[in-house]
Design a protein around this motif. Structure first.
Motif, PDB file in Angstrom:
ATOM      1  N   GLU A 103       0.828  -1.205   0.000  1.00 40.60           N
ATOM      2  CA  GLU A 103       0.000   0.000   0.000  1.00 40.60           C
ATOM      3  C   GLU A 103       0.863   1.256   0.000  1.00 40.60           C
ATOM      4  O   GLU A 103       0.556   2.237  -0.684  1.00 40.60           O
ATOM      5  N   LEU A 108       2.337   1.686  -3.542  1.00 46.35           N
ATOM      6  CA  LEU A 108       1.351   2.124  -4.525  1.00 46.35           C
ATOM      7  C   LEU A 108       0.903   3.562  -4.277  1.00 46.35           C
ATOM      8  O   LEU A 108       0.486   4.254  -5.207  1.00 46.35           O
ATOM      9  N   ASP A 152      -1.259  -0.351 -10.214  1.00 47.66           N
ATOM     10  CA  ASP A 152      -2.422  -0.836  -9.472  1.00 47.66           C
ATOM     11  C   ASP A 152      -2.060  -1.904  -8.456  1.00 47.66           C
ATOM     12  O   ASP A 152      -2.718  -2.038  -7.427  1.00 47.66           O
ATOM     13  N   MET A 153      -1.051  -2.712  -8.780  1.00 49.38           N
ATOM     14  CA  MET A 153      -0.642  -3.802  -7.899  1.00 49.38           C
ATOM     15  C   MET A 153       0.882  -3.901  -7.925  1.00 49.38           C
ATOM     16  O   MET A 153       1.534  -3.446  -8.873  1.00 49.38           O
ATOM     17  N   LYS A 190       4.301  -6.624  -6.598  1.00 47.35           N
ATOM     18  CA  LYS A 190       4.798  -7.832  -5.954  1.00 47.35           C
ATOM     19  C   LYS A 190       6.283  -7.650  -5.701  1.00 47.35           C
ATOM     20  O   LYS A 190       7.044  -7.249  -6.598  1.00 47.35           O
ATOM     21  N   ARG A 225      -0.402  -2.771 -14.211  1.00 42.63           N
ATOM     22  CA  ARG A 225      -1.851  -2.748 -14.338  1.00 42.63           C
ATOM     23  C   ARG A 225      -2.457  -3.990 -13.715  1.00 42.63           C
ATOM     24  O   ARG A 225      -1.933  -5.102 -13.822  1.00 42.63           O
ATOM     25  N   ARG A 226      -3.604  -3.808 -13.064  1.00 38.27           N
ATOM     26  CA  ARG A 226      -4.242  -4.899 -12.325  1.00 38.27           C
ATOM     27  C   ARG A 226      -4.546  -6.096 -13.213  1.00 38.27           C
ATOM     28  O   ARG A 226      -4.302  -7.246 -12.836  1.00 38.27           O
ATOM     29  N   GLU A 227      -5.097  -5.860 -14.407  1.00 36.58           N
ATOM     30  CA  GLU A 227      -5.502  -6.987 -15.248  1.00 36.58           C
ATOM     31  C   GLU A 227      -4.309  -7.828 -15.690  1.00 36.58           C
ATOM     32  O   GLU A 227      -4.447  -9.033 -15.957  1.00 36.58           O
ATOM     33  N   MET A 237      -1.254  -7.949 -13.743  1.00 37.49           N
ATOM     34  CA  MET A 237      -0.687  -8.512 -12.520  1.00 37.49           C
ATOM     35  C   MET A 237      -1.528  -9.678 -11.990  1.00 37.49           C
ATOM     36  O   MET A 237      -0.998 -10.648 -11.444  1.00 37.49           O
ATOM     37  N   GLU A 238      -2.835  -9.609 -12.162  1.00 39.34           N
ATOM     38  CA  GLU A 238      -3.722 -10.672 -11.652  1.00 39.34           C
ATOM     39  C   GLU A 238      -3.526 -11.996 -12.393  1.00 39.34           C
ATOM     40  O   GLU A 238      -3.969 -13.042 -11.915  1.00 39.34           O
ATOM     41  N   ARG A 293      -7.275 -14.663  -9.018  1.00 37.22           N
ATOM     42  CA  ARG A 293      -8.564 -14.089  -9.375  1.00 37.22           C
ATOM     43  C   ARG A 293      -8.732 -13.923 -10.881  1.00 37.22           C
ATOM     44  O   ARG A 293      -9.518 -13.106 -11.333  1.00 37.22           O
ATOM     45  N   SER A 294      -7.992 -14.695 -11.641  1.00 34.43           N
ATOM     46  CA  SER A 294      -8.088 -14.623 -13.096  1.00 34.43           C
ATOM     47  C   SER A 294      -8.613 -15.945 -13.634  1.00 34.43           C
ATOM     48  O   SER A 294      -8.343 -17.018 -13.076  1.00 34.43           O
TER      49      SER A 294
END
Length: 436
Positions: free
Chosen positions: A100, A103, A110-111, A113, A270-272, A274-275, A280-281
């Protein structure tokens, strides 16, 4: 200057460690013969060798120690977390807090690691880009020196031994600042390039509009844009080059200054994307980053402390101010000794390097050796002029004195037409070379 303890320590290191160091850029071949100090300890912008000599240090920890050694707020945060345990069988809340905090500092992502070194982060970005696009090729910027120890990059260098040619062939190159050549490369390999990876800037700011146009070009050809922010992150701006230049990449990697010497690096994006490495993908899973020590609490605590110090003490501004003073002083000294066209300082003020040119204006390892020899004997450990925020007026004065002595000898060597009498042995060597 005699360094008997360091010479003995170097022999000891070479007996048990290939290359005598865990990073080639720290090797004894990067320093004049018999003048490669082995470090005992450091504090602020100073380090001491095992012979007891003190040096003003530049490029500390390969640009990682930007606040200075043993910074109290960082060491306090690290000590606090070590006393609570450093690694567990489940995530700790520190991982969420550090993510957090990161970011909030780099809001274009967005994410995030975390891992331990830059190579792991850049390789994870490459793997993620390949998975997201279904494409095999990686295009790296040919004008930037280093991206990873992994095969996709090392296979493109002079030290490619051990990398199958089939792997090296999966990496192609594009020139920095040349959109036409990059588009030609993308067309030549239409539908096969997964990403373009580059440092957003190195020695100078990018051409006006270049980064935005590069992103548009990559996306038009279905590729992702990846910024390697190992150097630019925090040192150029605490928000990264992407914040400084106002261009958001699909993925970016951070390290070096993030931990002030502690082992922590980051892949962000970007979240899409990184996921794809998460839970959650609906797509095929990417084995993104899974490292035993990636979330050690003390390293993440160090990163949070670093971000706090950068914000509260305007560290990026301080790095630029110190670098500007240093560069101005070196240029004035070089000019006064008649070597201004041969000893040159380049780069952003917070990330300075120096060039050593021969009588014809060509880069010279021999003249670099001469220059480094005078710096070391003058109490300056300077593989570059990359500053830390801990440098004081006394440190700068000592540096300028050493530079003046170096420029005096430099002029003598130019007048003689031969630097060899002032080398003290073999010249320093480039890191990337085929044979030792």
């Amino acid at each position: 200057m005699e360094l008997p303890a360091s010479r003995a320590a170097n022999e000891r290191l070479h007996r048990v460690i290939p290359g005598g160091a865990h990073t080639y850029a720290k090797g004894s071949d990067q320093y004049p013969q018999d003048l490669a100090p082995v470090i005992s300890h450091g504090l602020g912008a100073r380090v001491w060798d095992v012979d007891g000599n003190s040096y003003v240090e530049y490029g500390s920890g390969l640009r990682s120690v930007s606040l200075g050694h043993a910074h109290p707020r960082v060491t306090e945060a690290v000590t606090r977390e070590i006393g609570r345990g450093s690694n567990f069988s489940r995530p700790s809340l520190v991982e969420a807090e550090a993510a957090e905090r990161f970011l909030a500092t780099v809001p274009t992502a967005d994410m995030v690691k975390f891992t331990k070194n830059g190579s792991d982060a850049t390789t994870a970005a490459v793997r993620l880009a390949r998975a997201a696009t279904g494409r095999p090729l990686v295009a790296l910027c040919a004008d930037h020196a280093f991206f990873s120890t992994d095969d996709w990059f090392i296979g493109t260098t002079a030290m490619a031994a051990g990398v199958p040619q089939a792997v090296a062939d999966l990496t192609v190159r594009f020139p920095y600042g040349d959109l036409a050549a990059t588009e030609e490369l993308l067309r030549e390999h239409e539908g096969r390039i997964a990403c373009l990876i580059l440092e957003a800037a190195t020695q100078a700011d990018p051409p006006e509009g270049y980064l935005a146009d590069l992103r548009e070009l990559a996306h038009r050809h279905g590729a992702l844009l990846v910024f390697d922010e190992m150097i630019t992150g925090f040192r150029f701006s605490e928000h990264g080059a992407q914040g400084l230049y106002g261009v958001t990449p699909d993925l970016s990697t951070f390290g070096k200054a993030l931990g002030n010497g502690f082992a922590v690096s980051a892949l962000a994006g970007r979240r899409e994307l990184m996921e794809l490495g998460g839970l959650r993908s609906e797509r095929d899973r990417v084995f993104l980053l899974s490292t035993t020590h990636g979330a050690e609490t003390h390293s993440l605590a160090a990163a949070m402390a670093v971000m706090d110090v950068y914000e509260s003490e305007a560290i990026t501004d301080r790095l630029h101010a110190i670098g500007a003073r240093l560069a101005a002083g070196v240029r004035e000294i070089a000019g006064s000794h008649g070597v201004a066209e041969h000893v040159v300082v380049r780069g952003r003020d917070s990330n300075l390097v120096f060039g050593t040119l021969d009588a014809s204006g060509r880069p010279s390892q021999e003249y670099r050796t001469l220059f480094l020899r005078q710096l070391v004997t003058g109490g300056v450990l300077g593989p570059s002029f990359v500053v830390s925020a801990a440098l004081t007026d006394a440190d700068l004065n000592r540096t300028w004195d050493a530079v003046a002595a170096a420029c005096l000898v430099y002029r003598k060597a130019l007048d003689a037409g031969d630097p060899s009498p002032w080398l003290g042995g073999r010249p320093v060597k480039p890191v990337f070379r085929r044979r030792a």
